[in-house]
Design a protein around this motif. Structure first.
Motif, mmCIF file in Angstrom:
data_model
loop_
_atom_site.group_PDB
_atom_site.id
_atom_site.type_symbol
_atom_site.label_atom_id
_atom_site.label_comp_id
_atom_site.label_asym_id
_atom_site.label_seq_id
_atom_site.Cartn_x
_atom_site.Cartn_y
_atom_site.Cartn_z
ATOM 1 N N ARG A 46 3.741 5.551 -5.665
ATOM 2 C CA ARG A 46 4.105 5.774 -7.022
ATOM 3 C C ARG A 46 2.703 6.658 -7.499
ATOM 4 O O ARG A 46 2.999 7.558 -8.587
ATOM 5 C CB ARG A 46 3.746 4.308 -7.790
ATOM 6 N N ARG A 47 1.522 6.824 -7.031
ATOM 7 C CA ARG A 47 0.359 7.572 -7.243
ATOM 8 C C ARG A 47 0.921 9.129 -7.150
ATOM 9 O O ARG A 47 0.486 10.050 -7.939
ATOM 10 C CB ARG A 47 -0.916 7.106 -6.602
ATOM 11 N N ALA A 48 1.682 9.287 -6.042
ATOM 12 C CA ALA A 48 2.027 10.718 -5.699
ATOM 13 C C ALA A 48 3.173 11.257 -6.882
ATOM 14 O O ALA A 48 3.639 12.209 -6.844
ATOM 15 C CB ALA A 48 2.510 10.732 -4.398
ATOM 16 N N GLY A 49 3.746 10.256 -7.537
ATOM 17 C CA GLY A 49 4.761 10.592 -8.451
ATOM 18 C C GLY A 49 6.155 10.117 -8.313
ATOM 19 O O GLY A 49 7.059 10.294 -9.240
ATOM 20 N N THR A 50 6.475 9.413 -7.304
ATOM 21 C CA THR A 50 7.913 8.788 -7.103
ATOM 22 C C THR A 50 8.044 7.542 -8.004
ATOM 23 O O THR A 50 7.040 6.799 -8.076
ATOM 24 C CB THR A 50 8.181 8.189 -5.616
ATOM 25 N N SER A 51 8.911 7.713 -8.911
ATOM 26 C CA SER A 51 9.594 6.709 -9.723
ATOM 27 C C SER A 51 10.819 6.104 -9.473
ATOM 28 O O SER A 51 10.986 5.094 -10.031
ATOM 29 C CB SER A 51 9.384 7.239 -11.128
ATOM 30 N N ASP A 52 11.775 6.611 -8.858
ATOM 31 C CA ASP A 52 13.085 6.218 -8.336
ATOM 32 C C ASP A 52 12.976 5.148 -7.756
ATOM 33 O O ASP A 52 12.233 4.863 -6.718
ATOM 34 C CB ASP A 52 13.746 7.280 -7.835
ATOM 35 N N PRO A 53 13.368 3.814 -8.487
ATOM 36 C CA PRO A 53 13.422 2.593 -7.754
ATOM 37 C C PRO A 53 14.093 2.411 -6.418
ATOM 38 O O PRO A 53 13.390 1.751 -5.333
ATOM 39 C CB PRO A 53 14.147 1.483 -8.564
ATOM 40 N N LEU A 54 15.013 3.311 -6.144
ATOM 41 C CA LEU A 54 15.551 3.077 -4.609
ATOM 42 C C LEU A 54 14.605 3.978 -3.694
ATOM 43 O O LEU A 54 14.546 3.459 -2.626
ATOM 44 C CB LEU A 54 17.020 3.752 -4.620
ATOM 45 N N GLU A 55 14.071 4.736 -4.141
ATOM 46 C CA GLU A 55 13.318 5.747 -3.287
ATOM 47 C C GLU A 55 12.078 4.884 -3.097
ATOM 48 O O GLU A 55 11.540 4.995 -1.932
ATOM 49 C CB GLU A 55 12.900 7.055 -3.809
ATOM 50 N N LEU A 56 11.534 4.198 -3.907
ATOM 51 C CA LEU A 56 10.214 3.424 -3.720
ATOM 52 C C LEU A 56 10.712 2.008 -2.756
ATOM 53 O O LEU A 56 9.819 1.748 -2.118
ATOM 54 C CB LEU A 56 10.077 2.766 -4.955
ATOM 55 N N PHE A 57 11.823 1.765 -2.860
ATOM 56 C CA PHE A 57 12.366 0.708 -2.229
ATOM 57 C C PHE A 57 12.540 1.293 -0.325
ATOM 58 O O PHE A 57 12.042 0.557 0.459
ATOM 59 C CB PHE A 57 13.703 0.117 -2.303
ATOM 60 N N CYS A 58 13.005 2.392 -0.416
ATOM 61 C CA CYS A 58 13.008 2.910 0.993
ATOM 62 C C CYS A 58 11.424 3.078 1.663
ATOM 63 O O CYS A 58 11.376 3.096 3.084
ATOM 64 C CB CYS A 58 13.764 4.171 0.816
ATOM 65 N N ALA A 66 0.902 -1.121 0.097
ATOM 66 C CA ALA A 66 0.015 0.070 0.037
ATOM 67 C C ALA A 66 0.839 1.333 0.038
ATOM 68 O O ALA A 66 0.598 2.223 -0.815
ATOM 69 C CB ALA A 66 -0.952 -0.158 1.355
ATOM 70 N N ALA A 67 2.039 1.162 0.797
ATOM 71 C CA ALA A 67 2.917 2.586 1.012
ATOM 72 C C ALA A 67 3.510 2.704 -0.655
ATOM 73 O O ALA A 67 3.619 3.867 -0.962
ATOM 74 C CB ALA A 67 3.850 2.214 2.074
ATOM 75 N N VAL A 68 4.053 1.545 -1.064
ATOM 76 C CA VAL A 68 4.500 1.689 -2.448
ATOM 77 C C VAL A 68 3.819 2.258 -3.426
ATOM 78 O O VAL A 68 4.114 3.137 -4.215
ATOM 79 C CB VAL A 68 5.353 0.461 -2.924
ATOM 80 N N ALA A 69 2.467 1.677 -3.700
ATOM 81 C CA ALA A 69 1.450 2.218 -4.332
ATOM 82 C C ALA A 69 0.871 3.595 -4.245
ATOM 83 O O ALA A 69 1.029 4.343 -5.054
ATOM 84 C CB ALA A 69 0.221 1.200 -4.388
ATOM 85 N N ALA A 70 1.174 3.794 -2.904
ATOM 86 C CA ALA A 70 0.602 5.293 -2.697
ATOM 87 C C ALA A 70 1.820 6.304 -3.278
ATOM 88 O O ALA A 70 1.509 7.211 -3.716
ATOM 89 C CB ALA A 70 0.332 5.641 -1.400
#
Length: 206
Positions: free
Chosen positions: A94-106, A88-92
């Protein structure tokens, strides 16, 4: 012929039975969490679990099969809650515009630590190797699956460097979770651990 009223009554009865079953399972799992946390798996007594749950030994065996299966079911519930929170956190993000894989991992790692803080009572049950026979193998298998999922963001485990990196970053999250569960007394402390964890993850992933 069964009329519409009878059909609706049967559906309501089935729904009630399912609801009651779910509530019984929840009470048994909550009681098991407390008893396992206090006594450890080996010394935990089924009689104590069913007494605390306000249930019966027969009900425990009916729903779970025994102490080992109850322990595994508690792990499954805990692990599933973590997984849903991370997704849920990663999906949110992504919807907010985060696309960098490392930042999504964090983002996902932070959500995992937040779940560890929220459910630190049950997380503490699994910190030691005091589980039923075969459970450590299950944990190793789950860890390999976790590494596989991490590779979806950080890159495939197709080189020695990548395999080592995926192992290490996974261990950083696990040890950060242990720190949160065992040593953090406030959410502020847990947040500080998450900040340091993400700092390490960024350095390791360069």
């Amino acid at each position: 012929m069964t009329n519409q009223g009878e059909i609706m009554a049967e559906k309501r009865a089935a729904s009630w039975r399912w609801s009651k079953t779910g509530e019984t399972q929840r009470r048994l799992l909550d009681a098991a969490r407390d008893v396992f946390a206090e006594s450890g798996y080996l010394d935990a007594n089924i009689a104590d679990i069913v007494e605390r749950a306000g249930s019966s030994t027969g009900s425990l065996y009916h729903h779970f099969g025994g102490k080992a299966e109850l322990y595994t079911a508690l792990w499954d519930r805990h692990d599933s809650a973590h997984l849903e929170q991370v997704r849920a956190a990663v999906a949110a993000a992504r919807r907010a515009g985060t696309s960098d894989p490392l930042e999504l991992f964090c983002v996902g790692a932070r959500a995992f630590l937040d779940g560890s803080w929220q459910r630190r009572d049950v997380a503490a049950v699994f910190l030691d190797n005091d589980g039923p026979p075969g459970f450590e193998r299950r944990r190793r298998e789950d860890r390999l699956e976790w590494i596989r999922q991490n590779s979806a963001l950080l890159g495939p485990a197709d080189t020695s460097r990548n395999r080592i990196m995926l192992d290490v970053v996974t261990d950083v999250i696990v040890e950060s979770s242990r720190e949160v569960v065992l040593h953090c007394r406030t959410r502020k402390q847990a947040t500080a651990v998450a900040d340091f964890m993400c700092e390490l993850l960024r350095k390791l992933s360069v």
